[in-house]
Design a protein around this motif. Sequence first.
Motif, PDB file in Angstrom:
ATOM      1  N   GLY A 203       0.682  -1.211   0.015  1.00 51.19           N
ATOM      2  CA  GLY A 203      -0.097  -0.035   0.022  1.00 51.19           C
ATOM      3  C   GLY A 203       1.009   1.358   0.093  1.00 51.19           C
ATOM      4  N   LEU A 204       2.193   1.240  -0.443  1.00 50.73           N
ATOM      5  CA  LEU A 204       2.926   2.315  -0.423  1.00 50.73           C
ATOM      6  C   LEU A 204       2.591   3.401  -1.584  1.00 50.73           C
ATOM      7  N   GLU A 205       2.156   4.558  -1.170  1.00 50.20           N
ATOM      8  CA  GLU A 205       1.468   5.518  -2.065  1.00 50.20           C
ATOM      9  C   GLU A 205       2.191   6.896  -2.037  1.00 50.20           C
ATOM     10  N   PRO A 206       3.192   7.333  -2.347  1.00 49.73           N
ATOM     11  CA  PRO A 206       3.812   8.523  -2.354  1.00 49.73           C
ATOM     12  C   PRO A 206       2.675   9.869  -2.681  1.00 49.73           C
ATOM     13  N   PRO A 207       2.520  10.840  -1.928  1.00 49.60           N
ATOM     14  CA  PRO A 207       1.525  11.752  -2.077  1.00 49.60           C
ATOM     15  C   PRO A 207       1.866  12.794  -3.176  1.00 49.60           C
ATOM     16  N   SER A 208       3.324  12.566  -3.883  1.00 47.97           N
ATOM     17  CA  SER A 208       3.679  13.169  -4.981  1.00 47.97           C
ATOM     18  C   SER A 208       4.492  12.454  -5.799  1.00 47.97           C
ATOM     19  N   PRO A 209       4.575  12.803  -7.117  1.00 50.06           N
ATOM     20  CA  PRO A 209       5.050  11.932  -8.097  1.00 50.06           C
ATOM     21  C   PRO A 209       6.347  11.640  -7.767  1.00 50.06           C
ATOM     22  N   PRO A 210       7.064  10.346  -7.820  1.00 50.44           N
ATOM     23  CA  PRO A 210       8.383  10.112  -7.781  1.00 50.44           C
ATOM     24  C   PRO A 210       9.323  10.785  -8.499  1.00 50.44           C
ATOM     25  N   LEU A 211      10.546  11.108  -8.126  1.00 50.96           N
ATOM     26  CA  LEU A 211      11.539  11.368  -8.786  1.00 50.96           C
ATOM     27  C   LEU A 211      12.623  10.572  -9.061  1.00 50.96           C
ATOM     28  N   VAL A 212      12.747   9.900 -10.248  1.00 51.60           N
ATOM     29  CA  VAL A 212      13.605   9.001 -10.641  1.00 51.60           C
ATOM     30  C   VAL A 212      14.680   9.033 -11.475  1.00 51.60           C
ATOM     31  N   THR A 213      15.853   8.714 -11.126  1.00 51.85           N
ATOM     32  CA  THR A 213      17.244   9.066 -11.565  1.00 51.85           C
ATOM     33  C   THR A 213      18.058   7.694 -11.844  1.00 51.85           C
ATOM     34  N   ARG A 214      18.630   7.178 -13.028  1.00 50.88           N
ATOM     35  CA  ARG A 214      19.475   5.956 -13.247  1.00 50.88           C
ATOM     36  C   ARG A 214      20.782   6.666 -12.874  1.00 50.88           C
ATOM     37  N   LEU A 215      21.419   6.252 -11.894  1.00 54.03           N
ATOM     38  CA  LEU A 215      22.841   6.678 -11.409  1.00 54.03           C
ATOM     39  C   LEU A 215      23.927   5.929 -12.228  1.00 54.03           C
ATOM     40  N   ALA A 216      23.583   4.507 -12.639  1.00 52.35           N
ATOM     41  CA  ALA A 216      24.531   3.943 -13.377  1.00 52.35           C
ATOM     42  C   ALA A 216      23.896   2.915 -13.959  1.00 52.35           C
ATOM     43  N   GLN A 217      24.419   2.261 -15.226  1.00 57.87           N
ATOM     44  CA  GLN A 217      24.170   0.882 -15.850  1.00 57.87           C
ATOM     45  C   GLN A 217      25.429   0.441 -16.174  1.00 57.87           C
TER      46      GLN A 217
END
Length: 241
Positions: A203-217
């Motif tokens: 039930g994890l529901e952030p109240p604001s849109p998550p900010l996603v960053t790829r740090l490495a691949q």
Amino acid sequence: MRLRYAKRGPMRFGSTRDFQRALERALRRAQVPMAFSSGFHPHPRISYANAAPTGAASEAEYVELALVRRVDPAALREALDAALPVGLDVVEVVEADPGALADRLQASDWQIRLPGLQAADVADAVAAYLALDHAEVTRMLKAGARVVDTRAAVVSMRLVDPDPAAPGGTGGGRCAILRVVVRHTTPAVRPDDILTALRTVAGLEPPSPPLVTRLAQGPLQDATGRVADPLAPDEKADGAC
């Protein structure tokens, strides 16, 4: 030549096609001696590798360029970086050694910032997710709906402290931060799939849109679960006599 570039700020909302158009214009402006395909409609020989999804920032995107003659990697990086829009930043350029770059891109290290949540809000959800053998979500693909097991692709998931100096970091405020190492699979498991699984499981529901960053691949180090630099073999080859 192999390039690592970053997708920052508002440019994270650009699509892969947007970047392709921007890069081709930058190559012309910088007068890069590109090799072209044969046939009735020649086009520059550019290979794109495992681009981040639209809406995600990235510090580790990769592209390969075929040139008709050797150029200085540092000069190419500077010229292309100046010709690209702000937010599309060329971080590194190396001359490619033999072997496919795509084969080295085995996993990604993602940072997921969850505004409005603190670590205590997220810790139980992370524990519940990691305790599962399977965490399936349904995604719509071109061929129709497909069930994807996110848990099989997740190598590690942990909460980390905010770092103002890190890409995407703001410092302070109410924001939990997840670091997730995800093995590249077919179909690929994306950060939004993992967030969907966390919502379903706990039930994890952030109240604001998550900010996603790829740090490495890059290559996945089995012993440590870390993602290594895919350009390291090329850098060693550049320095060889």
